[in-house]
Design a protein around this motif. Structure first.
Motif, short mmCIF file in Angstrom:
data_model
loop_
_atom_site.label_atom_id
_atom_site.label_comp_id
_atom_site.label_asym_id
_atom_site.label_seq_id
_atom_site.Cartn_x
_atom_site.Cartn_y
_atom_site.Cartn_z
N GLY A 15 0.85 -1.14 0.11
CA GLY A 15 0.15 0.01 -0.01
C GLY A 15 0.57 1.24 0.00
N ALA A 16 0.50 2.32 0.72
CA ALA A 16 1.13 3.56 0.75
C ALA A 16 2.29 3.72 1.64
CB ALA A 16 0.23 4.54 1.30
N GLY A 17 2.68 2.57 2.16
CA GLY A 17 4.05 2.50 2.89
C GLY A 17 3.65 1.76 4.36
N CYS A 18 4.67 1.70 4.91
CA CYS A 18 4.73 0.76 6.15
C CYS A 18 6.03 1.13 7.11
CB CYS A 18 4.96 -0.77 5.86
SG CYS A 18 6.36 -1.22 5.31
N VAL A 19 5.77 0.92 8.44
CA VAL A 19 6.79 0.80 9.53
C VAL A 19 7.11 -0.66 9.55
CG1 VAL A 19 7.50 1.49 11.67
CG2 VAL A 19 5.85 2.90 10.56
N ALA A 20 8.46 -0.80 9.23
CA ALA A 20 8.73 -2.17 9.15
C ALA A 20 9.92 -2.56 10.02
CB ALA A 20 9.31 -2.82 7.75
N THR A 21 10.02 -3.99 10.36
CA THR A 21 11.23 -4.54 11.24
C THR A 21 11.52 -5.77 10.60
OG1 THR A 21 12.17 -4.86 13.18
CG2 THR A 21 9.75 -5.69 12.95
N ILE A 22 12.68 -6.35 10.73
CA ILE A 22 13.24 -7.37 10.11
C ILE A 22 14.07 -8.20 10.87
CG2 ILE A 22 14.87 -8.30 8.13
CD1 ILE A 22 14.63 -5.30 6.79
N GLY A 23 13.86 -9.55 10.78
CA GLY A 23 14.72 -10.53 11.91
C GLY A 23 13.90 -11.98 11.62
N ASN A 24 14.50 -12.89 12.39
CA ASN A 24 13.97 -14.22 12.42
C ASN A 24 12.73 -14.22 13.42
OD1 ASN A 24 15.84 -15.58 10.83
ND2 ASN A 24 17.24 -15.57 12.10
N PHE A 25 12.90 -13.48 14.44
CA PHE A 25 11.66 -13.30 15.25
C PHE A 25 11.49 -14.79 15.97
CE2 PHE A 25 11.32 -9.19 13.46
CZ PHE A 25 11.15 -8.55 14.77
N ASP A 26 12.38 -15.64 16.10
CA ASP A 26 12.06 -16.94 16.55
C ASP A 26 11.90 -16.89 18.19
OD1 ASP A 26 11.84 -19.85 16.54
OD2 ASP A 26 14.08 -20.33 16.61
N GLY A 27 10.50 -17.47 18.45
CA GLY A 27 10.10 -17.55 19.72
C GLY A 27 9.44 -16.24 20.05
N VAL A 28 9.49 -15.04 19.38
CA VAL A 28 8.81 -13.81 19.58
C VAL A 28 9.10 -13.65 21.35
CG1 VAL A 28 6.89 -12.29 19.17
CG2 VAL A 28 7.26 -14.16 17.95
N HIS A 29 10.28 -13.67 21.57
CA HIS A 29 10.70 -13.17 23.12
C HIS A 29 10.56 -11.87 23.48
CE1 HIS A 29 14.56 -12.04 21.56
NE2 HIS A 29 14.76 -13.13 21.10
N ARG A 30 10.59 -11.55 24.83
CA ARG A 30 10.77 -10.23 24.97
C ARG A 30 11.42 -9.20 24.34
NH1 ARG A 30 11.44 -10.15 31.49
NH2 ARG A 30 11.50 -7.93 31.09
N GLY A 31 12.69 -9.65 23.89
CA GLY A 31 13.52 -8.71 23.10
C GLY A 31 12.92 -8.23 21.71
N HIS A 32 12.34 -9.23 21.17
CA HIS A 32 11.40 -9.11 19.83
C HIS A 32 10.15 -8.10 20.29
CE1 HIS A 32 13.29 -13.01 18.56
NE2 HIS A 32 13.83 -12.22 18.27
N GLN A 33 9.80 -8.55 21.56
CA GLN A 33 8.40 -7.68 21.71
C GLN A 33 8.72 -6.24 21.86
OE1 GLN A 33 6.58 -9.79 25.14
NE2 GLN A 33 6.95 -11.74 24.12
N GLN A 34 9.93 -5.93 22.54
CA GLN A 34 10.37 -4.57 22.54
C GLN A 34 10.43 -3.89 21.25
OE1 GLN A 34 13.33 -3.44 25.49
NE2 GLN A 34 14.66 -3.13 24.04
N ILE A 35 11.14 -4.62 20.17
CA ILE A 35 11.12 -3.99 18.73
C ILE A 35 9.75 -3.92 18.40
CG2 ILE A 35 11.91 -4.57 16.63
CD1 ILE A 35 14.03 -6.12 17.70
#
Length: 313
Positions: A15-35
């Motif tokens: 669409g018109a654009g996005c706010v993105a992040t990139i990674g494996n996100f394996d587990g979606v742990h607390r560090g991932h949740q912060q991102i």
């Protein structure tokens, strides 16, 4: 949440654009949740969709398929967890030789700008990309100035002075330390899958089990008190064995669950198995009667744990 695959027509889907992040996100742990929290904040501020880009297979599985660490979750479970975190779009990039060999400049221009229409990028403090891992945060900052997207990194998420990571979660699970894994994940660890027909050995022993075939070696092994959710089931107590069944054949990795005080047919249902309490390691017994006796003891110990935890069994 919308799942996107393939580079073709990616921009129209974004669409018109996005706010993105990139990674494996394996587990979606607390560090991932912060991102993810920061991604959501920026998406709301800019009035854009939030997008997570991840890789399939994960890079370590591509480069070292026989030595890659166990996955904490399947792609399906990862997508479900990211959706629960409020992510609008998930782009699953196929990690192959062509993707691996593209330059950092091509990654930015072709994928981030032309493909995703990225307007703002949030990355972890250790993010690297491009052939030979040539791209880093400083590179992204320069590229953002050139192409007109904002970039920020997130501070390290620490617990007890150590960086929260998927590796640490795996270590906790391998040691049977479910309490530590829960602290790192922000929730109890779980595995999901569809119940398949097995060899029905458990039924012949008087202990019927739901058999979930594991496509990869799991992050944990052993026998556990678990709760099971699925169609017609809510927090149903049970006992799960994760491993290769050394007493029977010792070949395929399996998750086998005996639901305490349950009567019914579970074949074909998709179950979520949540690991609550470690009971013992997986063992090889000399005879099937010895295995049956050990399983009965597992049920006794699991019932005692459920009772102490205030859960019915």
């Amino acid at each position: 949440m919308e799942l996107l695959r393939g580079v073709h027509n990616l921009r129209s889907a974004a669409g018109a654009g996005c706010v993105a992040t990139i990674g494996n996100f394996d587990g979606v742990h607390r560090g991932h949740q912060q991102i993810l929290q920061r991604v959501q904040q920026q998406a709301t501020t800019l009035g854009l969709r939030s997008l997570v880009m991840l890789f399939e297979p994960q890079p370590a599985e591509f480069f070292r398929p026989d030595q890659a660490p166990p996955r904490l979750m399947s792609l399906r479970d990862k997508a479900r967890t990211l959706a629960a975190q409020g992510v609008d779009q998930l782009y699953c990039a196929g990690f192959d030789e062509a993707f691996r060999s593209q330059s950092a400049a091509a990654f930015v221009a072709d994928l981030l700008v032309d493909g995703l229409g990225c307007r703002y990028l949030v990355v972890g403090d250790d993010f690297r990309f491009g052939a030979g891992r040539e791209g880093d945060f400083a590179y992204l900052q320069r590229a953002g100035e050139q192409w007109g997207f904002g970039v920020e990194d997130t501070p390290t998420c620490e617990l007890d002075g150590r960086r929260v990571s998927s590796t640490w979660v795996r270590e906790a699970l391998a040691a049977g330390d479910l309490a530590l894994a829960e602290r790192l994940l922000g929730r109890r660890y779980a595995i999901s899958g569809r119940v398949r027909h097995g060899d029905k050995i458990g039924r012949t022993l008087g202990v019927p089990t739901a058999n979930l075939l594991l496509r990869r070696p799991p992050a944990l092994t052993g026998v556990y008190a678990v709760t099971v959710n699925g169609p017609g089931l809510k927090q149903h107590p049970g006992v799960a064995s994760v491993g290769t069944r050394p007493t029977v054949d010792g070949r395929d990795w399996r998750l086998e669950v005996h639901l305490l005080d349950y009567q019914g047919d579970l074949y074909g249902r998709h179950l979520d198995v949540t690991f609550c309490h470690y009971l013992r390691p997986e063992l090889k017994f000399d005879t099937l009667p010895a295995l049956t006796a050990a399983m009965q003891q597992d049920f006794v110990h699991a019932r005692a744990w459920f009772a102490a935890a205030g859960l019915s069994s």
